[in-house]
Scaffold this active site. Structure first.
Site, mmCIF file in Angstrom:
data_model
loop_
_atom_site.group_PDB
_atom_site.id
_atom_site.type_symbol
_atom_site.label_atom_id
_atom_site.label_comp_id
_atom_site.label_asym_id
_atom_site.label_seq_id
_atom_site.Cartn_x
_atom_site.Cartn_y
_atom_site.Cartn_z
ATOM 1 N N CYS A 150 0.819 -1.216 0.000
ATOM 2 C CA CYS A 150 0.000 0.000 0.000
ATOM 3 C C CYS A 150 0.854 1.268 0.000
ATOM 4 C CB CYS A 150 -0.969 0.014 1.174
ATOM 5 S SG CYS A 150 -0.380 0.801 2.679
ATOM 6 N N CYS B 103 3.396 3.324 6.029
ATOM 7 C CA CYS B 103 4.046 2.621 7.161
ATOM 8 C C CYS B 103 5.247 1.798 6.706
ATOM 9 C CB CYS B 103 3.055 1.726 7.887
ATOM 10 S SG CYS B 103 1.538 2.552 8.397
ATOM 11 N N CYS C 292 -6.685 -1.660 8.351
ATOM 12 C CA CYS C 292 -5.653 -0.634 8.452
ATOM 13 C C CYS C 292 -5.371 -0.378 9.922
ATOM 14 C CB CYS C 292 -6.096 0.662 7.767
ATOM 15 S SG CYS C 292 -4.854 1.977 7.882
ATOM 16 N N TYR D 209 1.014 31.237 9.656
ATOM 17 C CA TYR D 209 0.521 29.958 9.141
ATOM 18 C C TYR D 209 -0.264 29.274 10.271
ATOM 19 C CZ TYR D 209 4.473 31.118 6.083
ATOM 20 O OH TYR D 209 5.364 31.775 5.267
ATOM 21 N N CYS E 188 7.513 20.621 9.100
ATOM 22 C CA CYS E 188 7.315 19.231 8.698
ATOM 23 C C CYS E 188 8.338 18.826 7.647
ATOM 24 C CB CYS E 188 5.895 19.023 8.153
ATOM 25 S SG CYS E 188 5.509 20.029 6.725
#
Length: 469
Positions: free
Chosen positions: A82, A85, A178, A330, A427
């Site tokens: 998928c 992870c 999931c 932001y 991030c």
């Protein structure tokens, strides 16, 4: 230029020596880096090269000669297919160690600035079922795994409700279970798929632009509230009502049930209006006594518990005093702004998305916070010397920009505003490093704290405290 596939070599006995960016691992062959997914340091593998460049190659494992003692057994049946992870096969302590190293490397190599000792990456208390939001895609035909294709035999076409295969807009892996989002997420997804198949609902085909069922978003709050948004290709009111009535009856824990009609060629719904079918128009998150209203378009950190830890780091780094003015740039839905408001005299928040700013104002009112003010607009256009003059010079600025980082005109205004302290939440440590270099003439980095928001992935948040020289 990549060579023809016929010329790609098979490298035998390659030792994987370290993790690399974007969730890959790597070894070296004839002084070239070789990136190999799904491996961990200590593996010795035979690798079929599939891409060659001047400085590196990429390939996939065809045989394991020696499996690293670091390896862990992945807990998800969909691991490796998928695309999510990717580090399930790596102990969590090793994931954290690499994330700390990744931040150190990018700030040093790209920023080229003097740094204090970087704190170890802050672990997430939950490493499974930690997300509060997932989006699933309907597909007319499910993606077949390579193992299924190799086994041949009769493989019937079947619809899917799951995740896109990485890099393939029209390929969807049907998800059984999931491990990212707590229940009732899996139960809602599987029941939706069952009901739609049983009642003849068509699933989307993006190449031919047909099929009623397109997407489903499930949001689960730490308060136990649940929001479900179902995206349909056409306004087939009877079928929409039948499905949504069934979900509401089958899952009384759904507190907010929406649908969206999307007949566009793409899956983006940001410009479309969600229709409230049943329940409240929002769910509520709580953090340290504060409530945050989360609507169908609201942004909220997807790991609720770890967001609290992240914001505590940012607030501690800000070291706010009762008389000070804070700018939260932001600001999103004003989570950090409202979280910090009790520690200072005034908070000024700026955000590009008007709906987010409306949420920020609602969240202030919801919590009886009267010392915040919020502005919507492009940061480059809103934040100016005149804006600072009107709103008062900031003593502290918190930055939490998107992955692209802070635009240079914004940094120029910040430098002229000359706050005492800057807290930069990122991030993307690579663009953060670039921006820190621009601030370095006037500010020194006093503290660096990586935070793991997304266990079993290579993503890392990083919080940096800067103090005016």
């Amino acid at each position: 230029m990549a060579r023809k596939k016929a010329n790609y070599p098979l490298i035998e006995g390659l030792e994987i020596t370290t993790l690399a960016a974007e969730g890959k691992a790597m070894g070296r062959y004839n002084d070239k880096v070789v990136f190999v997914p799904m491996t961990v340091p200590g593996d010795v593998v035979d690798v079929q090269i599939r891409s060659m460049r001047r400085r590196y190659m990429e390939g996939f494992v065809v045989r394991y000669r020696h499996r690293s003692p670091l390896r862990e057994e992945p807990f998800c049946a969909h691991f490796g297919v998928c695309g999510g992870c990717k580090w399930q096969n790596l102990p969590y302590a090793e994931q954290l160690r690499f994330k700390t190293d990744q931040v150190r490397d990018q700030l040093t190599r790209i920023g080229k600035i003097e740094l204090p000792e970087i704190a170890p990456c802050l672990p997430s208390a939950e490493t499974r079922f930690y997300r509060n939001k997932l989006e699933f895609t309907f597909a007319e035909r499910r993606w077949l795994t390579y193992e299924e294709i190799a086994e041949a035999g009769d493989i019937a076409d079947a619809p899917a409700l799951g995740f896109h295969i990485p890099g393939m807009f029209d390929k969807v892996l049907d998800i059984d279970r999931c491990w990212l989002q707590p229940e009732p997420s899996n139960a809602i997804r599987t029941e939706t798929k069952r009901f739609c198949i049983e009642h003849g609902y068509t699933f989307h085909n993006p190449r031919e632009h047909r099929g009623l069922m397109r997407n489903m978003v499930i949001r689960t709050a730490s308060t136990g509230e649940v929001m479900v948004i179902v995206v349909f290709h056409a306004d087939e009111r009877e079928k929409i009502a039948a499905l949504l009535d069934h979900l509401a009856e089958r899952f009384p824990e759904i507190t907010s049930l929406y649908y969206v009609i999307n007949d566009k060629m793409n899956d983006s719904t940001a410009d479309l209006e969600p229709v409230l079918y049943r329940g409240k128009d929002h769910i509520v998150e709580r953090m340290e006594g504060l409530q945050f209203k989360v609507g169908p378009k609201s942004f909220y950190q997807t790991n609720s518990a770890q967001a609290y830890e992240l914001y505590k780091v940012a607030r501690d780094f800000a070291a706010l005093q009762p008389e000070e003015t804070l700018y939260d740039l932001y600001t999103g839905t004003g989570t950090i702004a409202n979280f910090c408001a009790a520690r200072c005299a005034r908070v000024v928040g700026v955000e590009y998305v008007p709906e987010a700013i409306e949420d920020a104002r609602i969240n202030s009112a919801l919590n009886g916070i009267g010392n915040t003010v919020f502005y919507a607009g492009d940061m480059k256009a809103v934040l100016s010397d005149e804006f600072v003059a009107r709103n008062g010079r900031p003593d502290v600025i918190i930055l939490d920009p998107p992955r692209a980082g802070v635009d240079k005109p914004v940094i120029d205004v910040i430098l002229r505003a000359a706050p005492r302290r800057i807290v930069y939440v990122s991030c993307n440590p690579a663009t953060q490093a670039r921006d820190l270099a621009l601030l370095d003439g006037d500010y020194r980095v006093e503290a660096v704290q990586p935070v793991d928001m997304f266990p079993h992935t290579h993503h890392v948040e990083n919080v940096v405290k800067l103090v005016r020289r």
